[in-house]
Motif scaffolding. Structure first.
Motif, PDB file in Angstrom:
ATOM      1  N   ASP A 118      27.938  48.588  39.167  1.00 12.99           N
ATOM      2  CA  ASP A 118      28.519  49.897  38.867  1.00 12.99           C
ATOM      3  C   ASP A 118      29.675  49.832  37.876  1.00 12.99           C
ATOM      4  O   ASP A 118      30.355  50.836  37.651  1.00 12.99           O
ATOM      5  CB  ASP A 118      28.999  50.562  40.167  1.00 12.99           C
ATOM      6  N   VAL A 119      29.919  48.625  37.311  1.00 14.69           N
ATOM      7  CA  VAL A 119      30.968  48.520  36.292  1.00 14.69           C
ATOM      8  C   VAL A 119      30.565  49.362  35.082  1.00 14.69           C
ATOM      9  O   VAL A 119      29.447  49.276  34.576  1.00 14.69           O
ATOM     10  CB  VAL A 119      31.175  47.046  35.872  1.00 14.69           C
ATOM     11  N   GLY A 120      31.485  50.196  34.650  1.00 16.34           N
ATOM     12  CA  GLY A 120      31.200  51.168  33.594  1.00 16.34           C
ATOM     13  C   GLY A 120      30.956  52.549  34.172  1.00 16.34           C
ATOM     14  O   GLY A 120      30.966  53.546  33.448  1.00 16.34           O
ATOM     15  N   GLY A 121      30.741  52.590  35.510  1.00 15.86           N
ATOM     16  CA  GLY A 121      30.578  53.867  36.208  1.00 15.86           C
ATOM     17  C   GLY A 121      31.703  54.044  37.202  1.00 15.86           C
ATOM     18  O   GLY A 121      32.847  54.293  36.823  1.00 15.86           O
ATOM     19  N   THR A 122      31.393  53.859  38.498  1.00 18.08           N
ATOM     20  CA  THR A 122      32.415  54.044  39.523  1.00 18.08           C
ATOM     21  C   THR A 122      33.376  52.869  39.633  1.00 18.08           C
ATOM     22  O   THR A 122      34.440  52.991  40.241  1.00 18.08           O
ATOM     23  CB  THR A 122      31.763  54.273  40.892  1.00 18.08           C
ATOM     24  N   GLN A 123      33.000  51.716  39.070  1.00 18.20           N
ATOM     25  CA  GLN A 123      33.842  50.518  39.134  1.00 18.20           C
ATOM     26  C   GLN A 123      34.313  50.126  37.743  1.00 18.20           C
ATOM     27  O   GLN A 123      33.658  50.439  36.742  1.00 18.20           O
ATOM     28  CB  GLN A 123      33.062  49.342  39.751  1.00 18.20           C
ATOM     29  N   MET A 124      35.428  49.417  37.686  1.00 18.57           N
ATOM     30  CA  MET A 124      35.927  48.937  36.403  1.00 18.57           C
ATOM     31  C   MET A 124      36.522  47.550  36.553  1.00 18.57           C
ATOM     32  O   MET A 124      36.880  47.116  37.657  1.00 18.57           O
ATOM     33  CB  MET A 124      36.945  49.901  35.807  1.00 18.57           C
ATOM     34  N   LEU A 125      36.600  46.851  35.443  1.00 16.72           N
ATOM     35  CA  LEU A 125      37.177  45.514  35.398  1.00 16.72           C
ATOM     36  C   LEU A 125      38.394  45.488  34.481  1.00 16.72           C
ATOM     37  O   LEU A 125      38.393  46.101  33.417  1.00 16.72           O
ATOM     38  CB  LEU A 125      36.154  44.503  34.890  1.00 16.72           C
ATOM     39  N   HIS A 126      39.407  44.768  34.941  1.00 14.98           N
ATOM     40  CA  HIS A 126      40.563  44.451  34.092  1.00 14.98           C
ATOM     41  C   HIS A 126      40.602  42.936  33.919  1.00 14.98           C
ATOM     42  O   HIS A 126      40.263  42.192  34.840  1.00 14.98           O
ATOM     43  CB  HIS A 126      41.877  44.901  34.747  1.00 14.98           C
ATOM     44  N   ARG A 127      41.029  42.496  32.741  1.00 13.89           N
ATOM     45  CA  ARG A 127      41.296  41.072  32.534  1.00 13.89           C
ATOM     46  C   ARG A 127      42.798  40.890  32.405  1.00 13.89           C
ATOM     47  O   ARG A 127      43.466  41.589  31.635  1.00 13.89           O
ATOM     48  CB  ARG A 127      40.607  40.536  31.293  1.00 13.89           C
ATOM     49  N   MET A 128      43.310  39.949  33.166  1.00 17.77           N
ATOM     50  CA  MET A 128      44.733  39.634  33.117  1.00 17.77           C
ATOM     51  C   MET A 128      44.932  38.350  32.323  1.00 17.77           C
ATOM     52  O   MET A 128      44.462  37.285  32.712  1.00 17.77           O
ATOM     53  CB  MET A 128      45.284  39.457  34.539  1.00 17.77           C
ATOM     54  N   GLU A 129      45.593  38.464  31.178  1.00 19.01           N
ATOM     55  CA  GLU A 129      45.922  37.288  30.370  1.00 19.01           C
ATOM     56  C   GLU A 129      47.130  36.593  31.005  1.00 19.01           C
ATOM     57  O   GLU A 129      48.162  37.214  31.249  1.00 19.01           O
ATOM     58  CB  GLU A 129      46.246  37.698  28.934  1.00 19.01           C
ATOM     59  N   VAL A 130      46.982  35.317  31.269  1.00 18.99           N
ATOM     60  CA  VAL A 130      47.994  34.574  32.020  1.00 18.99           C
ATOM     61  C   VAL A 130      49.125  34.117  31.100  1.00 18.99           C
ATOM     62  O   VAL A 130      48.884  33.527  30.041  1.00 18.99           O
ATOM     63  CB  VAL A 130      47.358  33.356  32.714  1.00 18.99           C
ATOM     64  N   ALA A 131      50.362  34.377  31.538  1.00 22.58           N
ATOM     65  CA  ALA A 131      51.539  33.955  30.776  1.00 22.58           C
ATOM     66  C   ALA A 131      52.356  32.898  31.514  1.00 22.58           C
ATOM     67  O   ALA A 131      52.873  31.960  30.898  1.00 22.58           O
ATOM     68  CB  ALA A 131      52.425  35.159  30.458  1.00 22.58           C
ATOM     69  N   GLU A 132      52.484  33.046  32.837  1.00 19.00           N
ATOM     70  CA  GLU A 132      53.274  32.107  33.633  1.00 19.00           C
ATOM     71  C   GLU A 132      52.561  31.866  34.961  1.00 19.00           C
ATOM     72  O   GLU A 132      51.893  32.754  35.488  1.00 19.00           O
ATOM     73  CB  GLU A 132      54.681  32.660  33.919  1.00 19.00           C
TER      74      GLU A 132
END
Length: 241
Positions: A118-132
């Protein structure tokens, strides 16, 4: 041999443990579903209309939001030591289109949940770029170099550790105790009854009474098959460590 700090951090953050997010501008912590990709960047899966998506909505003039991922290790059995706790600091950005589809495949490599459909519909994804990255264990806090973290890999046995420990306890208790006592040599004590309480690619962690000892493998293992192949002679021969 034993895991280095970057490997421990990658193992804790990999995605098999509960985690919370502390998002800039949002009061309190939010429970999150997450995994890490091949470089250790965090992928966050959440309902599009949920609290996490709302908290991560970027402000005007930017496309990402600062956040901290907080993951605490949960020992697999009673008496097992904890690997500690990891805080990952970085910036999370919503994914869409082909980027979201590729990230969903990366996510499925660790957790093939049906919600990815359901990603793109009811679900979504975030990407977290790591800094520390910060790792705390036994009250000591360590800073981990982001490049070392990115180059490390999670322990390949992490997701099946409990099952492996249960198998050793149910079917190989006597062999493990005999092997551990051979390794401990003069340090072995009558009545300690050594038992395996943790394991990783590098070896077994054995509790003997109130003491913990690492029994290293001759070489790191890559999967359950290699572990089974290695353990058969290890549990039946004299310790050379």
């Amino acid at each position: 041999m034993h895991p280095n700090p970057a490997e421990v951090a990658r193992t804790i953050v990999a995605g098999h443990l509960p985690a919370t997010a502390h998002v800039s501008g949002h009061p309190g912590a939010l429970p999150v579903r997450h995994v890490t990709d091949a470089r250790g960047n965090v992928l966050l899966l959440s309902p599009r209309d949920g609290a996490l998506a709302a908290a991560l909505r970027p402000g005007d003039g930017t496309d990402d939001t600062a956040m901290v991922l907080d993951v605490k290790d949960v020992p697999p059995i009673a008496g097992a030591p904890s690997l500690g706790r990891v805080w990952v600091v970085g910036w999370a950005r919503a994914l869409a289109g082909a980027e979201a589809r590729a990230a969903a495949l990366d996510y499925a490599d660790t957790d093939a949940t049906g919600d990815l459909l359901d990603v793109g519909g009811t679900q979504m994804l975030h990407r977290m770029e790591v800094a520390e990255i910060r790792h705390e264990r036994h009250g000591t806090l360590h800073e981990i170099d982001p490049d070392e973290y990115a180059g490390a890999t999670p322990d390949p046995l992490r997701a099946i550790e409990f099952d492996l420990l249960a198998d050793l306890a149910d079917h190989h208790l006597a062999q493990v105790a005999a092997y551990a006592n051979r390794c401990l040599g003069a340090a072995a004590r009558p009545g300690d009854e050594p038992r395996v309480v943790r394991l990783d690619r590098y070896g077994l962690i054995v509790r003997a009474g109130k003491r913990l000892a690492r029994l290293p493998f001759p070489a790191p293992v890559a999967d359950r098959h290699e572990l089974a192949h290695l353990l058969h002679p290890v549990l039946c021969r004299h310790c050379t460590a």
